[in-house]
Design a protein around this motif. Structure first.
Motif, PDB file in Angstrom:
ATOM      1  N   SER A 258      36.377 -11.464  -9.553  1.00  0.00           N
ATOM      2  CA  SER A 258      37.068 -10.176  -9.622  1.00  0.00           C
ATOM      3  C   SER A 258      38.576 -10.298  -9.522  1.00  0.00           C
ATOM      4  O   SER A 258      39.315  -9.484 -10.054  1.00  0.00           O
ATOM      5  CB  SER A 258      36.542  -9.240  -8.526  1.00  0.00           C
ATOM      6  N   ARG A 259      39.051 -11.339  -8.838  1.00  0.00           N
ATOM      7  CA  ARG A 259      40.504 -11.557  -8.722  1.00  0.00           C
ATOM      8  C   ARG A 259      40.962 -12.752  -9.546  1.00  0.00           C
ATOM      9  O   ARG A 259      42.109 -13.178  -9.452  1.00  0.00           O
ATOM     10  CB  ARG A 259      40.886 -11.787  -7.252  1.00  0.00           C
ATOM     11  N   CYS A 260      40.072 -13.289 -10.350  1.00  0.00           N
ATOM     12  CA  CYS A 260      40.372 -14.549 -11.041  1.00  0.00           C
ATOM     13  C   CYS A 260      39.943 -14.485 -12.503  1.00  0.00           C
ATOM     14  O   CYS A 260      39.169 -15.323 -12.973  1.00  0.00           O
ATOM     15  CB  CYS A 260      39.680 -15.720 -10.349  1.00  0.00           C
ATOM     16  N   THR A 261      40.425 -13.502 -13.220  1.00  0.00           N
ATOM     17  CA  THR A 261      40.021 -13.323 -14.608  1.00  0.00           C
ATOM     18  C   THR A 261      40.339 -14.546 -15.456  1.00  0.00           C
ATOM     19  O   THR A 261      39.513 -14.997 -16.253  1.00  0.00           O
ATOM     20  CB  THR A 261      40.734 -12.093 -15.202  1.00  0.00           C
ATOM     21  N   LYS A 262      41.511 -15.091 -15.302  1.00  0.00           N
ATOM     22  CA  LYS A 262      41.911 -16.238 -16.115  1.00  0.00           C
ATOM     23  C   LYS A 262      41.072 -17.467 -15.791  1.00  0.00           C
ATOM     24  O   LYS A 262      40.743 -18.263 -16.676  1.00  0.00           O
ATOM     25  CB  LYS A 262      43.394 -16.528 -15.917  1.00  0.00           C
ATOM     26  N   LEU A 263      40.737 -17.618 -14.517  1.00  0.00           N
ATOM     27  CA  LEU A 263      39.873 -18.728 -14.125  1.00  0.00           C
ATOM     28  C   LEU A 263      38.491 -18.572 -14.755  1.00  0.00           C
ATOM     29  O   LEU A 263      37.891 -19.556 -15.210  1.00  0.00           O
ATOM     30  CB  LEU A 263      39.761 -18.788 -12.605  1.00  0.00           C
ATOM     31  N   ALA A 264      37.980 -17.354 -14.789  1.00  0.00           N
ATOM     32  CA  ALA A 264      36.680 -17.105 -15.410  1.00  0.00           C
ATOM     33  C   ALA A 264      36.680 -17.536 -16.871  1.00  0.00           C
ATOM     34  O   ALA A 264      35.716 -18.128 -17.368  1.00  0.00           O
ATOM     35  CB  ALA A 264      36.320 -15.620 -15.292  1.00  0.00           C
ATOM     36  N   LEU A 265      37.775 -17.266 -17.575  1.00  0.00           N
ATOM     37  CA  LEU A 265      37.870 -17.642 -18.988  1.00  0.00           C
ATOM     38  C   LEU A 265      37.781 -19.151 -19.172  1.00  0.00           C
ATOM     39  O   LEU A 265      37.204 -19.632 -20.151  1.00  0.00           O
ATOM     40  CB  LEU A 265      39.180 -17.114 -19.578  1.00  0.00           C
ATOM     41  N   ILE A 266      38.353 -19.906 -18.238  1.00  0.00           N
ATOM     42  CA  ILE A 266      38.280 -21.366 -18.310  1.00  0.00           C
ATOM     43  C   ILE A 266      36.833 -21.835 -18.268  1.00  0.00           C
ATOM     44  O   ILE A 266      36.444 -22.804 -18.927  1.00  0.00           O
ATOM     45  CB  ILE A 266      39.106 -22.002 -17.178  1.00  0.00           C
ATOM     46  N   PHE A 267      36.010 -21.117 -17.483  1.00  0.00           N
ATOM     47  CA  PHE A 267      34.599 -21.478 -17.359  1.00  0.00           C
ATOM     48  C   PHE A 267      33.749 -20.880 -18.484  1.00  0.00           C
ATOM     49  O   PHE A 267      32.542 -21.066 -18.512  1.00  0.00           O
ATOM     50  CB  PHE A 267      34.052 -21.002 -16.007  1.00  0.00           C
ATOM     51  N   GLY A 268      34.376 -20.153 -19.405  1.00  0.00           N
ATOM     52  CA  GLY A 268      33.630 -19.552 -20.497  1.00  0.00           C
ATOM     53  C   GLY A 268      32.986 -18.236 -20.146  1.00  0.00           C
ATOM     54  O   GLY A 268      32.069 -17.778 -20.831  1.00  0.00           O
ATOM     55  N   ILE A 269      33.469 -17.601 -19.078  1.00  0.00           N
ATOM     56  CA  ILE A 269      32.940 -16.315 -18.630  1.00  0.00           C
ATOM     57  C   ILE A 269      33.956 -15.238 -19.015  1.00  0.00           C
ATOM     58  O   ILE A 269      35.098 -15.247 -18.532  1.00  0.00           O
ATOM     59  CB  ILE A 269      32.705 -16.315 -17.108  1.00  0.00           C
ATOM     60  N   TYR A 270      33.567 -14.332 -19.900  1.00  0.00           N
ATOM     61  CA  TYR A 270      34.498 -13.352 -20.447  1.00  0.00           C
ATOM     62  C   TYR A 270      34.366 -12.016 -19.710  1.00  0.00           C
ATOM     63  O   TYR A 270      33.274 -11.486 -19.556  1.00  0.00           O
ATOM     64  CB  TYR A 270      34.254 -13.173 -21.948  1.00  0.00           C
ATOM     65  N   MET A 271      35.493 -11.513 -19.276  1.00  0.00           N
ATOM     66  CA  MET A 271      35.517 -10.266 -18.519  1.00  0.00           C
ATOM     67  C   MET A 271      36.381  -9.253 -19.251  1.00  0.00           C
ATOM     68  O   MET A 271      37.219  -9.609 -20.093  1.00  0.00           O
ATOM     69  CB  MET A 271      36.086 -10.516 -17.112  1.00  0.00           C
ATOM     70  N   ASP A 272      36.192  -7.994 -18.925  1.00  0.00           N
ATOM     71  CA  ASP A 272      37.002  -6.919 -19.494  1.00  0.00           C
ATOM     72  C   ASP A 272      38.365  -6.934 -18.815  1.00  0.00           C
ATOM     73  O   ASP A 272      38.498  -6.563 -17.656  1.00  0.00           O
ATOM     74  CB  ASP A 272      36.315  -5.574 -19.268  1.00  0.00           C
ATOM     75  N   MET A 273      39.380  -7.371 -19.537  1.00  0.00           N
ATOM     76  CA  MET A 273      40.721  -7.514 -18.958  1.00  0.00           C
ATOM     77  C   MET A 273      41.289  -6.163 -18.526  1.00  0.00           C
ATOM     78  O   MET A 273      42.145  -6.088 -17.664  1.00  0.00           O
ATOM     79  CB  MET A 273      41.667  -8.164 -19.982  1.00  0.00           C
TER      80      MET A 273
END
Length: 220
Positions: free
Chosen positions: A29-44
């Motif tokens: 929830s506080r690490c959107t960019k980190l999630a993207l590194i792992f291939g996890i896409y969130m609603d920016m």
């Protein structure tokens, strides 16, 4: 111990944990960019991410990079720093205890020791990087309004006069190697230069992260 292989294995494992719902979007929830590194896409647009990435950047030849830092606690203080080449490999590292001083004095002492070490090992093209904006301003503008810093700044300027140098600011998260050495310095008896072939595992790990251009996460 292949760094790239380890990183890819970690990324794959995190993605597996997410796929099988062991971890969820809330984990990032506080690490959107980190999630993207792992291939996890969130609603920016809906996430409340406050994180950012800080990278340690390699210098371009013929420059080396000098990172220094000062550490001040309630009962002790220290200084530390290291010199790395254009490949990100460590050339020299130091740490030293200081008399209990304020943070700026600790930062100035660390920079002075770092410049002295540069000249000792024969490098004259130096990119200086510190996590104190005030220190960068002191070096660039030469004005502090504080008499107690005068002699230290004069010593630093005399060394800079024989170097080709640039100085810039980096957030503390990207200056972790120097910070570790400064903290170590606060517990030493005297000034110490380290055997670069026999460094502590924690410092080795941080050095590998920087060399591989991996990001450090900065919150807030």
């Amino acid at each position: 111990m292949d760094a790239a292989l380890i990183i890819n294995n970690v990324k794959r494992k995190v993605l597996q944990l997410y796929t099988y719902k062991v971890i969820s979007i809330k984990t990032f929830s506080r690490c959107t960019k980190l999630a993207l590194i792992f291939g996890i896409y969130m609603d920016m647009n809906t996430s409340n991410s406050l994180d950012s990435f800080v990278y340690w950047i390699k210098p371009k030849p013929p420059y080396v990079k000098l990172n220094t830092d000062g550490s001040v606690g309630l009962l002790r203080a220290g200084a530390g720093g290291l010199i790395r080449d254009s490949l990100g490999d460590i050339m020299a590292a130091f740490a030293a205890p200081l008399q209990l001083v304020d943070v700026i004095m600790a930062e100035l002492n660390a920079l002075l020791m770092g410049l002295q070490l540069c000249l000792k090992i024969g490098v004259t093209f130096v990119w200086i990087e510190v996590d104190s904006l005030f220190l960068v301003q002191i070096i660039k503008d030469g004005v502090t309004g504080n008499a107690q810093y005068f002699y230290l700044i004069r010593k630093i300027k005399s060394l800079l006069n024989v170097l080709n140098f640039d100085i810039s600011h980096i957030f503390r998260e990207g200056n972790v190697c120097a910070n570790l050495l400064a903290n170590k310095g606060s517990s030493l008896v005297g000034y110490e230069e380290f055997d670069i072939l026999n460094l502590e595992p924690s410092l080795k790990g941080m050095l590998l992260m920087d060399k591989a251009s991996l990001p450090h996460i900065r919150y807030g």
